[in-house]
Design a protein around this motif. Structure first.
Motif, PDB file in Angstrom:
ATOM      1  N   CYS A  81      49.883   1.332 -27.603  1.00 29.73           N
ATOM      2  CA  CYS A  81      48.530   1.513 -28.193  1.00 29.73           C
ATOM      3  C   CYS A  81      47.539   2.068 -27.174  1.00 29.73           C
ATOM      4  O   CYS A  81      46.323   1.841 -27.298  1.00 29.73           O
ATOM      5  CB  CYS A  81      48.004   0.195 -28.772  1.00 29.73           C
ATOM      6  N   GLU A 108      46.389   5.599 -25.400  1.00 33.31           N
ATOM      7  CA  GLU A 108      46.535   7.060 -25.454  1.00 33.31           C
ATOM      8  C   GLU A 108      46.950   7.647 -24.109  1.00 33.31           C
ATOM      9  O   GLU A 108      47.785   8.551 -24.051  1.00 33.31           O
ATOM     10  CB  GLU A 108      45.222   7.688 -25.908  1.00 33.31           C
ATOM     11  N   ALA A 131      54.316  13.659 -29.242  1.00 35.47           N
ATOM     12  CA  ALA A 131      55.157  12.711 -29.969  1.00 35.47           C
ATOM     13  C   ALA A 131      55.824  13.402 -31.152  1.00 35.47           C
ATOM     14  O   ALA A 131      55.245  14.292 -31.781  1.00 35.47           O
ATOM     15  CB  ALA A 131      54.334  11.521 -30.444  1.00 35.47           C
ATOM     16  N   ASN A 161      46.019   5.933 -33.227  1.00 34.16           N
ATOM     17  CA  ASN A 161      46.286   6.967 -32.215  1.00 34.16           C
ATOM     18  C   ASN A 161      47.228   8.050 -32.729  1.00 34.16           C
ATOM     19  O   ASN A 161      47.768   8.838 -31.937  1.00 34.16           O
ATOM     20  CB  ASN A 161      46.893   6.350 -30.959  1.00 34.16           C
ATOM     21  N   ASP A 207      55.229   6.943 -32.277  1.00 36.78           N
ATOM     22  CA  ASP A 207      54.174   5.981 -31.995  1.00 36.78           C
ATOM     23  C   ASP A 207      54.013   5.041 -33.181  1.00 36.78           C
ATOM     24  O   ASP A 207      54.069   5.463 -34.332  1.00 36.78           O
ATOM     25  CB  ASP A 207      52.853   6.714 -31.703  1.00 36.78           C
ATOM     26  N   SER A 260      48.516  11.108 -30.301  1.00 38.79           N
ATOM     27  CA  SER A 260      49.902  10.997 -29.832  1.00 38.79           C
ATOM     28  C   SER A 260      50.718  12.217 -30.237  1.00 38.79           C
ATOM     29  O   SER A 260      51.464  12.778 -29.425  1.00 38.79           O
ATOM     30  CB  SER A 260      50.550   9.726 -30.379  1.00 38.79           C
ATOM     31  N   VAL A 300      50.636   6.772 -23.398  1.00 40.77           N
ATOM     32  CA  VAL A 300      51.491   7.569 -24.282  1.00 40.77           C
ATOM     33  C   VAL A 300      51.644   8.984 -23.737  1.00 40.77           C
ATOM     34  O   VAL A 300      52.758   9.525 -23.673  1.00 40.77           O
ATOM     35  CB  VAL A 300      50.926   7.599 -25.718  1.00 40.77           C
ATOM     36  N   HIS A 319      51.221   3.091 -33.498  1.00 42.49           N
ATOM     37  CA  HIS A 319      49.803   2.740 -33.610  1.00 42.49           C
ATOM     38  C   HIS A 319      49.063   3.799 -34.423  1.00 42.49           C
ATOM     39  O   HIS A 319      48.729   4.875 -33.909  1.00 42.49           O
ATOM     40  CB  HIS A 319      49.209   2.619 -32.211  1.00 42.49           C
ATOM     41  N   ASP A 350      57.208   3.429 -29.690  1.00 42.33           N
ATOM     42  CA  ASP A 350      56.230   3.011 -28.694  1.00 42.33           C
ATOM     43  C   ASP A 350      55.142   2.158 -29.325  1.00 42.33           C
ATOM     44  O   ASP A 350      54.596   2.504 -30.379  1.00 42.33           O
ATOM     45  CB  ASP A 350      55.601   4.244 -28.044  1.00 42.33           C
ATOM     46  N   THR A 351      54.806   1.037 -28.664  1.00 31.72           N
ATOM     47  CA  THR A 351      53.767   0.154 -29.188  1.00 31.72           C
ATOM     48  C   THR A 351      52.687  -0.143 -28.147  1.00 31.72           C
ATOM     49  O   THR A 351      51.970  -1.141 -28.275  1.00 31.72           O
ATOM     50  CB  THR A 351      54.366  -1.193 -29.672  1.00 31.72           C
TER      51      THR A 351
END
Length: 312
Positions: free
Chosen positions: A169, A171, A204, A195, A190, A199, A174, A192, A166-167
């Protein structure tokens, strides 16, 4: 479940700008010694758009062979002008022995095309690739196609998508995506670094950030300890430190990462096919300062700093 750090791999080049397979093995050993739990080969950090089809396959196979089953390897596979071309390349790169073939979201719909086009093209891709395990990558090139939580769930519900980088960025987005796929087999990573903690605490499975091409052992420590009740003050402190270090990490990347790894003792040439500009003297001074900062992080947190000599 323990959180995982999965680096987006660099591609070392010789002075003639050929792939340097000897240094590639040393780089893989460095990642492994740092504690990574997977590798993402043939990605944007690997300069995949500057590689031809044969090089993409050979590079990925070399990674798989050297890793030799110690950790999972994924790689990008959605190359070709048509969906049929992308499907054929996906089959070829899957045959290298990777765990899953990662598909770039912006390869399946042009800018301005809606999600119906994206979904139709993904459905066609699924129909042409049998039962090959797949993943998703919101790669910034050719443009960043960020998936909505609803679209991510729709694709996960096909049962074929096992990996997501995931990009966005964001919160909030996400968290929405993680809620939408909760209970599924998909592993969510993630990209980023600023974060990272939020995340992972939202669910995540880990991180896959370019910071791992500077100090993978630090990123691994964060993933290992993000849920450790006894380390929450250190986790919070490190997250803020990583946020401060994110600007020099992104400046002149991936050349900056290769310069930084040279400072750390790896015999990697500061050569890139995709980025011709070297870091300026001021940017190099920033990388020197970042290295000293990294050493301070390691000292404070009890992280054993990995250097080339100790890896081999």
């Amino acid at each position: 479940m323990p959180k995982k750090f999965v680096p987006v791999m660099l591609t070392p080049f010789t002075p003639q700008a050929d792939i340097d397979y000897d240094v590639l093995e040393k780089l893989i050993d460095f990642y492994l010694a740092s504690g990574v739990k997977g590798l993402f080969a043939n990605c944007l950090s690997s300069e995949m758009y500057s590689l031809n089809e044969e090089e993409r396959i050979k590079l990925t196979k070399a990674v798989v062979d050297h890793v030799d089953g110690r950790i999972p390897v994924v790689a990008t596979g959605s190359f070709g002008l048509t969906i049929e071309d992308k499907a054929e390349f996906t089959k070829k790169i899957y045959d290298t022995g990777i765990e899953a073939v990662v598909l770039i979201t912006s390869h399946y719909a042009k800018t301005g095309e809606d999600d119906d086009v994206l979904l139709n093209n993904f459905e066609k891709m699924l129909s042409l690739t049998g039962d090959i395990p797949l993943g998703l990558y919101e790669c910034p090139v050719p443009y960043k196609r960020v998936l909505s939580a609803e679209m991510l769930k729709t694709l996960v519900d096909t049962g074929r998508m096992l990996y997501h980088k995931d990009t966005c960025c964001d919160e909030k987005l996400v968290a929405e995506k993680l809620q939408a796929i909760k209970g599924s087999k998909m592993q969510f990573f993630d990209a980023h670094t600023p974060n990272a903690v939020s995340s992972m605490k939202a669910g995540a499975d880990g991180m896959s950030a370019i910071a791992g091409n500077f100090y993978p052992e630090v990123m691994c420590w964060l993933c290992d300890n993000v849920d450790n009740p006894g380390k929450q003050e250190e986790v919070k402190w490190l997250q803020e430190e990583l946020r401060k270090g994110d600007i020099p990490v992104h400046t002149a990347y991936p050349m900056s990462a290769k310069f930084f790894l040279q400072l750390r003792g790896l015999p990697i040439h500061a050569i890139s096919r995709s980025h011709a500009l070297e870091p300026t003297p001021a940017e190099r001074a920033g990388l020197d300062k970042l290295l000293q900062t990294m050493k301070m992080w390691c000292d404070k947190l009890g992280i054993k700093e990995k250097v080339y000599e100790s890896v081999m």
